[in-house]
Design an enzyme around this catalytic site. Sequence first.
Site: not given
Ligand code: ING
Length: 304
Positions: A47, A111, A128, A147, A173, A198
């Site tokens: 991503e 995204n 996304k 985001e 993601c 990410n």
């Molecule tokens: N990053 C993370 C993901 O869903 C996140 C945001 C991190 C959500 C940890 C919940 C827990 O993997 C992106 N870019 O969506």
Amino acid sequence: MSRSITLAAAQLGPISKSESRTSAVNRMIALMEEGAAKGAELMVFPELALTTFFPRWYMEDQSEVDGYFETEMPSVETVPLFDAAKRLGIGFYLGYAEKAQNSAGETQRFNTSILVGPDGETLSKYRKVHLPGHWENEPWRAFQHLEKRYFESGDLGFPVVEALGGRIGMCICNDRRWPETFRMLGLQKAELVLCGYNTPAHYPPAPEHDHLQDFHNHLVLQAGAYQNGTWVVGVAKAGCEEGCDLIGGTCIIAPTGEIVAQCATLGDELAIATCDLDRCREIQDNIFNFAAHRQPGKYGLLCQ
Ligand code: ING
């Protein structure tokens, strides 16, 4: 004759804020060359693979934010990647920040990921849908996750295209955490789902879950593969990027849910596997034969 495709999950290590798109593209071309030498037919990059993960910072100046977006694809800096793909006869998935104009001339920011064929033509685009994080600066956090501030939720649905000998879908993601994502692709009989991510190791709203980030990553990817009988490729931007630790865990998952290849580092690294797309039938014709076993009439409006 099986319909096999050799996939290369092309994990990237950190991309610093000062790193140019050209540098990131050169790293991806090096991985593509390595993949080609090992027989890869499709490269899957992360991503937002052209820049650092910029939603970790609060920015008020829209021109500063727009510096992370692409207004055309291929862009000047990504032409060499498309050219390398054509030269090597390899397709690729690329995640990037897309700035577009809609039919009313309004600017939109997504995204986005694209699937590019071995002839360099874009075969599919996905924007996304599930945008995690928050809208305004929240100083209590070690880093932001904005985001929702910088992107709109995707407006292209969950397309599945016939390409490279199979039925290919994409997500990005946070989409992988929502079963609806994989089910929307599964209902279209996807055989291969490509997903860049990410993912910070630290989740500020629930730090007690930090030690579970790698487990949750594979949990959702493996469940999505098994419950829809599809191959899944999850590809990280990994490592300590501008002081933020991003998980790795890049992997290729069979329709049975088994991880058949994965990266061992947090840097630029390939995980490669030859995937028999006909193996999707083991699941889609049996345990998750939707026509025979699924009961949409019993799920009510809550499932809409
Ligand atoms: N990053 C993370 C993901 O869903 C996140 C945001 C991190 C959500 C940890 C919940 C827990 O993997 C992106 N870019 O969506």
